[in-house]
Write a protein that holds these residues in place. Structure first.
Motif, PDB file in Angstrom:
ATOM      1  N   ASP A  75      56.750  52.183  73.829  1.00 51.41           N
ATOM      2  CA  ASP A  75      57.776  52.518  74.824  1.00 51.41           C
ATOM      3  C   ASP A  75      57.420  51.946  76.191  1.00 51.41           C
ATOM      4  N   TRP A  78      58.082  48.216  76.349  1.00 54.67           N
ATOM      5  CA  TRP A  78      59.521  47.945  76.394  1.00 54.67           C
ATOM      6  C   TRP A  78      60.073  48.158  77.802  1.00 54.67           C
ATOM      7  N   VAL A  79      59.716  49.271  78.426  1.00 50.47           N
ATOM      8  CA  VAL A  79      60.219  49.584  79.763  1.00 50.47           C
ATOM      9  C   VAL A  79      59.689  48.584  80.787  1.00 50.47           C
ATOM     10  N   ALA A 221      57.851  56.095  83.258  1.00 52.84           N
ATOM     11  CA  ALA A 221      57.663  55.374  82.001  1.00 52.84           C
ATOM     12  C   ALA A 221      57.139  53.990  82.339  1.00 52.84           C
TER      13      ALA A 221
END
Length: 273
Positions: A75, A78-79, A221
């Motif tokens: 994650d 990706w962010v 994130a």
């Protein structure tokens, strides 16, 4: 002398272009980083480096494996990748567009170049408080900070590439009576492409550097979020793992640009080695 004695033996098919493993570019470029990792591991095992301040590569690898198994790494990549991509595309579009405008017209040079030369002397990371006031603490200031870092090297290289075009190309455009769009598409951009690609490589490095700082702005994130959490819990191994990931992403993107650069500039002569 017989014909058979003068016959030159030819290499077998498939062996004409074979390159020894240790002479391949990818292997040669990996030798120094691998050597540094080995030296780092050896220094840690010999006690020359404090484990608290700089954990060994094996410890950092175990920390990275821990982050990966927790599911947070995918994650985060990706962010962070989205932020870097959007910021780079925005900055690249502005940098190349303004560079072409300033390089091809006096009006553009006098209206675009002076303010950009003033802005690029302002410390990029000193703008963070102002960006927070203007855009809040969401995704916008992060993307805009990356875009601003990308803009200047691409603008300068594009501007220089356009201004240093071969005069014969410009004479050719005049002789063919090319319009402005045709001249840009067939002469200006291809002629300035080597310099533009240099700017792309420089701006990609700055994009990842800007991302490191941008993700300190209240990130919830991304890799910066993982690094910040690790810092609060004094997990130096995870902090170093995050920084190594940033550098690895920078190396990968630079290699991609080099790959396309080698194919786009096949017409350009290279010095013999």
């Amino acid at each position: 002398m017989s014909v058979e004695s003068t016959r030159v033996s030819k290499p077998l098919p498939g062996r004409e272009r074979s390159t020894p493993l240790l002479r391949r570019p990818g292997v040669l470029r990996a030798l120094v980083p691998v050597g540094l990792l080995v030296a780092w591991q050896a220094a840690s095992q010999l006690g020359l480096v404090s484990e608290r301040k700089l954990p060994a590569p094996s410890v950092v690898f175990e920390a990275g494996l821990e982050v990966y198994q927790s599911g947070a790494l995918g994650d985060a990549l990706w962010v962070s990748g989205e932020r870097a991509l959007f910021g780079f595309l925005l900055g690249a579009a502005l940098g190349i567009g303004l560079g072409i405008l300033a390089g091809t017209s006096r009006f553009g040079e006098y209206t675009v170049d002076p303010p950009l030369q003033m802005l690029r002397t302002i410390p990029l990371f000193g703008l963070i408080p102002l960006f927070i006031i203007w855009f809040g603490i969401g995704e916008e200031p992060k993307v805009y900070l990356i875009a601003l870092g990308v803009l200047f090297p691409l603008y300068l290289n594009t501007y220089a590439g356009v201004r240093h075009l071969d005069p014969k190309l410009l004479e050719l455009g005049d002789a063919l009576r090319l319009g402005r769009i045709e001249r840009l598409r067939t002469l200006v951009i291809p002629g300035a492409l080597p310099q533009i690609l240099v700017g792309v490589r420089q701006s990609l490095g700055i994009a990842w550097l800007s991302l490191v700082v941008a993700e300190q702005i209240n990130a919830s994130a991304g890799l910066g979020f993982i690094v910040n959490n690790a810092r609060e819990f004094l997990r130096t191994d995870i902090v170093i793992f995050g920084l190594l990931l940033y550098s690895l992403l920078g190396l990968i993107t630079d290699s991609i640009v080099r790959f396309f650069e080698a194919r786009a500039l096949r017409w350009q002569p290279t010095p013999s080695r």
